[in-house]
Each structure stands twice: as C-alpha cells, then as structure tokens.
Enzyme design. Structure first.
Site, short mmCIF file in Angstrom:
data_model
loop_
_atom_site.label_atom_id
_atom_site.label_comp_id
_atom_site.label_asym_id
_atom_site.label_seq_id
_atom_site.Cartn_x
_atom_site.Cartn_y
_atom_site.Cartn_z
N ALA A 124 0.82 -1.22 0.00
CA ALA A 124 0.00 0.00 0.00
C ALA A 124 0.85 1.26 0.00
O ALA A 124 0.44 2.28 -0.55
CB ALA A 124 -0.94 0.00 1.20
N THR A 125 2.04 1.21 0.59
CA THR A 125 2.89 2.40 0.59
C THR A 125 3.27 2.79 -0.83
O THR A 125 3.19 3.97 -1.21
CB THR A 125 4.16 2.16 1.43
OG1 THR A 125 3.80 2.05 2.81
CG2 THR A 125 5.16 3.30 1.27
N SER A 252 -3.14 -3.67 0.44
CA SER A 252 -1.94 -4.32 0.99
C SER A 252 -2.22 -5.78 1.29
O SER A 252 -3.25 -6.11 1.88
CB SER A 252 -1.50 -3.60 2.28
OG SER A 252 -0.36 -4.22 2.84
N GLY A 253 -1.30 -6.66 0.91
CA GLY A 253 -1.50 -8.09 1.11
C GLY A 253 -1.44 -8.53 2.55
O GLY A 253 -2.24 -9.35 3.00
N CYS A 378 6.65 7.15 19.06
CA CYS A 378 7.89 7.57 19.70
C CYS A 378 9.04 7.62 18.69
O CYS A 378 9.12 6.81 17.78
CB CYS A 378 8.26 6.61 20.82
SG CYS A 378 6.96 6.40 22.03
#
Length: 454
Positions: A124-125, A252-253, A378
């Site tokens: 997906a990125t 995304s898989g 963080c």
C-alpha cells in the site's frame, strides 16, 4: 468437505479449529501434539499446549499472520511453477502468467473492479505514492492542488509534503473529535485546480471509517479524482469502486492474511485516470509499475482476497463479538477509560483506548506477554503523542496513555479474556502508584491546578 493441513503451530491450529465448527468447509488438522479436548458447548475446542515464550498477538493493524490456505495456494509457485510471468515463449512463463491473471481477477472481484484496472505493487505504501505523486505530476501544471486529511498514513502525508516542495498546494483537512471529516469543509476546499482528493477508508490507529461513498459523490460532481488508502478496509468491509465513485484504491497483502511485500493499486479506466509512473523499467503492469511481478506473492494476495470475500460477513461478526466482549470487561472494572474515535462508525477489530492516569509505555511493559501497539508514536529523540490522536483533540496526557488492541481472524475468546483481565489488573496497579490518581479519588479537578515550574 475436509482439508488436511499438516504440521501447523499448535496455537494456530487452535484458532482455526475454533472457527471451523461454524463453517461449511471445515478444516481438519494433523498437529504434533495430541492435547486436544472438547470444552463447553459454546467453545467446542481448546488446546492445552501453548508455545512457551510467544506473546499473544493483538496487533492486527500492523500486520496479520498468513492464512494457511493462502500459503497452500502459494506453494506450487514457490517450487514447481517458477517461470517468469513475462516470458511469453514457453510453458513456464505461461503457467506463471496464468497464476498472476487469476490473482488479478480475484483482487478485482473483491472491490467490484475490472481485472484490467488492477496493478500489482509491493504494498500500500507504493500504491499510495503512485496515486498521489503520479496523478499530481501528470495533471500539473494545469492542476496543482491536492486535498487530504491530517490523519492519513505517513506515506500519504510525506508524499504530499514532497509535492509541496515542488510547488504544489496541499490542503490538510481537519477531523472532528470522532475522527471523521466534515463533508462541507471538504466541498469548500475543492477548487478548479484540484486534481486529487486522497482520504483513507479506515484509519490504521483509531479504526474510524470515513464516509467514502459521500466523498466519492462530491468528487465525481466536481470532476476530481478520488483516491482512498483502503489497506485497513479491503476484505473487512464491503467495498465497490463503482458505487462509491472511487478512482484509485490502495491495497496491501499482509493486512488481509496474505504475504508481506505485495499489494495492489486499482486505477479506473473509464473515465480514465492518467498516472505518471514513479519507477522506470520494462513497462510491466501497463507501464504503471515496472519490474518483474513476484508470482508467488501475487498468487497469495489473490487467494487472500478470495477468502476475504467469502468469509467477510463471518469475520466481521467475529470481530464485533470479540470487541464487545473485550470492551464490556474493561468498562465494567475500570473508570476513566476513553475509546478514541467514533464508537459506531468504526471497524470493530481496531480498539484504541486511553487509560487516564496511566503511562502507555509502562502499561505496554507490564503487558509484555501480549503484542500490542502504543498510541504514542515515539522517536529516538523525543516522546511525541500520535499525530492522529492530536488531530482529534486528545489531551497530551491521554494520548500518551493510549493503547491499540488489534483483533484478527485468529484471535480467540480465551485470548481476549486473558488480555482484558491482565490489562485491568495492571491499570489498577499503575494507578495506585500515581499521585494524580490519588488526587482524582479525593475529588480534585486536576485541570484546575496551577502547576509551578522549577
């Protein structure tokens, strides 16, 4: 019909056995342990044997375990059908190409698309990068405006910031306290120069679901392309790119019990969405994403999509049952617990809770035998609250006390009960150590205190 799967980890066998009694296609497993016994009528199977040293998994928004049936579909393409799917001169290439095209059809069927509109990517990125940057570059300089939200995935926000450096104008829409955008504000933000609206379907941190159908209708009326990051939504809720007027969709898989390293991008053909590729090469995937398609991974993605389509209603009902059970236990025993995001317009498998007067990192350390994610993002240099929680107006102290409980297909009732009970126990313990909690018990309104600085 029974299927035999050999040598699975005992915990995974327990998960599948618990679910199989409710399905037509039951799953029969041979495992290395024989500690299998029947329990109550409600929970017919339990497994005494547990893997020592492995925490319970409650981080399904980060990734999901591969479904054994997906692995079963992939194995032949890892061993026997090893040809390059782009080799057109021999049977090895034809076999692999057939597997890829079947997977393309399986992905398309899940979202109501045409197989020719599916492009395989690494995840997906990459799909988000192609969508945001690809549309922006193709339609510039005539249109140099993009609209997104403040709670998008980092890859969308970073893509937009990169475009800002190139002279594009980006509008970052705020969201309400429930995490949902205002449709009127969206409509006001659109201009004749807007080429793309990019808004995720389900948020990965708080699980809130945006009104995608209404957004799509607005974009269509303005003749603006609509892209949605649906990594957390595909296979979990019904999606139809045509009825929802979605022009680009990222998939995304490894979020739907498929393999890591593979994803897909839906790009509408009629009316055609033009995208400038961000990667050069041999022109595979209609020139949108060059590079040899990884056949085993793509086959796994296709199998995961087919399973998700078939079992979506059951999976969703299972998530609701587990989430309601978990929340009932928490709310019964603990006060000052806030669920982040809209409680109704949300995906039940993502439960983000803030435990007031408890430091989230301390609670995570106490729950070290449960794999969880903190709501505070963080860095090595500082502790900053999650930008998603900041965007919905969460106080900084509550943002630092938030924990995301990610339920999945293989999560069991026993695991939910264990996690809830242990969370309750440690929240009570940590609060007893907090002077702020003591003041609250005495009726002091902490927000009215003027703290002195030294």
């Amino acid at each position: 019909m029974f299927r035999v799967i050999k040598n699975l980890p005992p915990v995974l066998c327990k998960h599948l056995l618990q679910r199989s009694v409710h399905q037509e296609n039951a799953i029969l497993m041979f495992v290395q342990t024989k500690n299998l016994q029947t329990d109550s009528a409600n929970e017919r199977f339990s497994l005494k044997h547990e893997e020592v040293g492995r925490p319970l998994y409650f981080d399904a928004q980060a990734t999901t375990p591969i479904d054994p049936r997906v692995l079963d579909a992939m194995l032949p393409y890892l061993v026997s059908y090893h040809g390059n799917p782009h080799s057109r001169t021999h049977a090895y290439g034809w076999e692999s190409e057939a597997g890829v095209e079947k997977a393309r059809e399986q992905v398309a069927n899940l979202i109501g698309a045409d197989p020719k509109e599916i492009i395989f990517t690494s995840g997906a990125t990459e799909s988000n990068n192609i969508s945001v940057k690809g549309v922006a570059h193709f339609y510039a300089p005539r249109k140099k405006h993009i609209v997104t939200t403040q709670i998008e995935h980092k890859c969308v926000l970073d893509s937009c910031r990169a475009l800002e450096g190139e002279g594009f104008k980006i509008t970052y829409l705020p969201v309400g306290a429930n995490g949902i955008i205002c449709l009127q504000e969206l409509e006001k933000a659109l201009t004749p120069e807007t080429s793309l609206v990019s808004i995720m379907t389900i948020n990965n941190e708080i699980g809130v679901q945006q009104p995608v159908t209404e957004i799509g209708a607005i974009c269509k009326s303005k003749k603006i392309f609509f892209h949605t990051d649906a990594a957390q939504a595909v296979g979990k809720i019904p999606l139809d790119v045509n009825s929802m007027n979605i022009d680009l969709m990222s998939i995304s898989g490894h979020k739907i019990y498929g393999p890591k390293g593979v994803g897909a991008l839906y790009i509408r053909r009629r009316p055609r969405v033009r995208v400038e590729p961000i990667q050069s090469g041999g022109g595979q995937e209609r020139g949108m994403r060059s590079g040899t398609v990884p056949t085993p991974l793509v086959v796994g993605l296709g199998a995961a999509c087919e399973l998700a389509q078939r079992e979506m209603a059951y999976d969703h009902a299972w998530m609701e049952k587990l989430a309601n059970r978990f929340l009932d236990k928490i709310y019964t025993k603990l006060t000052h617990v806030i669920r982040n995001g809209d409680p109704k317009q949300t995906y039940p498998g993502c439960v983000n809770l803030s435990f007031a007067y408890v430091e989230g990192e301390s609670l995570l350390m106490a729950l070290k035998d449960v794999a969880l994610s903190s709501g505070s993002a963080c860095t090595s240099a500082s502790l900053e609250p999650s930008y998603v929680l900041r965007a919905i107006g969460t106080d900084e102290d509550l943002a630092h006390s938030s924990i995301r409980f990610g339920l999945g297909r293989f999560t069991t009732i026993e695991e939910v009960d264990y996690t809830a009970e242990k969370t309750i126990r440690h929240v009570e313990r940590l609060r007893e150590m907090s002077p702020l909690w003591e003041m609250v018990q005495e009726g002091v309104d902490i927000k009215t205190i003027q703290w002195s600085q030294h």
